[in-house]
Every structure is written in structure tokens, then in C-alpha cells.
Design a protein around this motif. Sequence first.
Motif, PDB file in Angstrom:
ATOM      1  N   GLY A   1      23.565 -45.008  99.546  1.00 43.93           N
ATOM      2  CA  GLY A   1      22.896 -45.878 100.505  1.00 43.93           C
ATOM      3  C   GLY A   1      21.599 -46.460 100.002  1.00 43.93           C
ATOM      4  O   GLY A   1      21.252 -47.601 100.308  1.00 43.93           O
ATOM      5  N   GLU A   2      20.868 -45.692  99.190  1.00 38.83           N
ATOM      6  CA  GLU A   2      19.605 -46.170  98.642  1.00 38.83           C
ATOM      7  C   GLU A   2      19.271 -45.381  97.388  1.00 38.83           C
ATOM      8  O   GLU A   2      19.845 -44.323  97.132  1.00 38.83           O
ATOM      9  N   ALA A   3      18.354 -45.920  96.601  1.00 42.79           N
ATOM     10  CA  ALA A   3      17.932 -45.232  95.382  1.00 42.79           C
ATOM     11  C   ALA A   3      16.585 -45.793  94.951  1.00 42.79           C
ATOM     12  O   ALA A   3      16.273 -46.960  95.208  1.00 42.79           O
ATOM     13  N   THR A   4      15.793 -44.968  94.310  1.00 42.02           N
ATOM     14  CA  THR A   4      14.509 -45.421  93.794  1.00 42.02           C
ATOM     15  C   THR A   4      14.679 -46.027  92.405  1.00 42.02           C
ATOM     16  O   THR A   4      15.662 -45.752  91.710  1.00 42.02           O
ATOM     17  N   VAL A   5      13.713 -46.822  92.014  1.00 44.01           N
ATOM     18  CA  VAL A   5      13.711 -47.398  90.661  1.00 44.01           C
ATOM     19  C   VAL A   5      13.733 -46.284  89.629  1.00 44.01           C
ATOM     20  O   VAL A   5      14.481 -46.334  88.639  1.00 44.01           O
ATOM     21  N   GLU A   6      12.920 -45.239  89.846  1.00 46.82           N
ATOM     22  CA  GLU A   6      12.820 -44.151  88.873  1.00 46.82           C
ATOM     23  C   GLU A   6      14.143 -43.402  88.727  1.00 46.82           C
ATOM     24  O   GLU A   6      14.566 -43.076  87.609  1.00 46.82           O
ATOM     25  N   ALA A   7      14.808 -43.142  89.850  1.00 45.11           N
ATOM     26  CA  ALA A   7      16.085 -42.424  89.787  1.00 45.11           C
ATOM     27  C   ALA A   7      17.146 -43.247  89.067  1.00 45.11           C
ATOM     28  O   ALA A   7      17.910 -42.726  88.254  1.00 45.11           O
ATOM     29  N   LEU A   8      17.185 -44.545  89.353  1.00 44.10           N
ATOM     30  CA  LEU A   8      18.164 -45.409  88.685  1.00 44.10           C
ATOM     31  C   LEU A   8      17.876 -45.523  87.196  1.00 44.10           C
ATOM     32  O   LEU A   8      18.787 -45.519  86.366  1.00 44.10           O
TER      33      LEU A   8
END
Length: 248
Positions: A17-24
Motif C-alpha cells: 500500500g505504501e513505502a518510504t524512499v529509504e525502504a525502496l
Amino acid sequence: MTSTRHARILSVLSADGEATVEALADTLRVSPSTIRRDLNALDAAGLMRRVRGGASIERDPVSITQTAVQQRAEKQRIASAAAAEVRDGDVVLIDIGATCALVARELRGRKITVVTASLAVVDELREDDDLELIVLGGAVRKNYQSMVGAFALQALTQIRASVCFLGTSGVQADGSIHDSTPTEVPIKQALLDASERRIVLADGAKFPGVSVARVAGPERIGMLVTDDGADPATLAELRRAGVDITIA
């Protein structure tokens, strides 16, 4: 490369559903600036929505709920079947991931020792007076509820476990086990090195799942616990490699 990254970003967003820039950036092994450019392009194309610090995607709430319930049931069956492999007195290594945490729940009240770098597993077992719980040190990765780094790896070299339960983001057609987060791979490999029996937990959605970094080939796996949604050809390949298959 750009189109491949875009597809993988959308796959992550569709699942979570969502993700942070850092995680991606961590998952795809590229710089945060590259991810920001990718997200801007995908947002402009109307494929997802750019939000502060990351991105989100609209999903059908009914479909999400049905999928979540189904996956939870499958993971629970896998966890129950896996936990049945543990004997009293065993030293048990438990990896990160939702199914691994469910295995930990199934092991409550057992006369065993559990060693883990998973904060979710710690949450399941920290109040249990019957088992011994050993928590590997390291840097906390909040997005994955795990601890990684040299401290955890060093600790694992001092441990000889009866069995380990390993999570995975993808089981490939050749039977190899992969992960979506390269940072976690050394820990997973150390779990395998420290264990006499090696049990991989993978629901049918993990065939082939997400493949970013290779963890191990089928020759390093003793057992795979899965459900009836697993790819038959991949299961056949695993059997040829000598892996025991349990369908939960």
C-alpha cells in the motif's frame, strides 16, 4: 533497468500500500535520489501517488481484506506444520517475517531455546517463562522489525542450533531461495550455517515472489513448508535436489 525498477516499485506498493524512499532504495539497491526520480515519473503517469517521504497506491479495500485473511490462514497452517518439527530441548533459530513470527507463537510453552534477530518474534515470546529467549544484537531496522550487522553475525558464529526457520521473499524456478532486502542476506546465510536442520517457510505467493538477492541454493535446504498454491514445477525441482516438501 528503469522499467524493471518501476515494475518492482509498483509490485511493492501493490503488496504493502505504501513505502518510504529509504525502504525502496534498500530493497532495490539503488540510491534514494534514483528512487525519488522513479516515484516522480510513476506519479506523473498516474500509476501511484507521491507522498512525503515515499509513495502510496490505491487498492481495493475488499480485495485487500480478502487477500489478507486468506494469506493469514495459509501462513498459520504453514507455521503450525513447521512448529511440529521442533523437539523439546532444541535450540531454534527463527528468522524475520510474518510466518516466522507465527511459528514463534506456536512454540509458546515449549522447553526449548529460541534465538532470533526478529523483534516480532521477541514480542511473541518475551513473556514466556518456559522457554529461553536469546536476542541477537545489531542495528535495528524498524521497517522490517529486525536487527542486522556485525554483532548479530558474530553471535551466530558462536551458536549451534538444532533447527532454523527461514523466511523468504521468493523461491525461484531452480529452487533457490531469495530475499528482497540485501541487508538481511548475511543474517539468513548465517542462520543456515549455524543449524543442523534448515526449514524454509514460503506460502504460494512466494513462487516466484520477489527476487533481489540470492540467499541459498536448494542444496542448503532440508525442508520446505508451503501451501497448495506453490508452483508444482518448482516443488519438483526442490524434490530432485533432495528437499523434503510439506504441504500445510
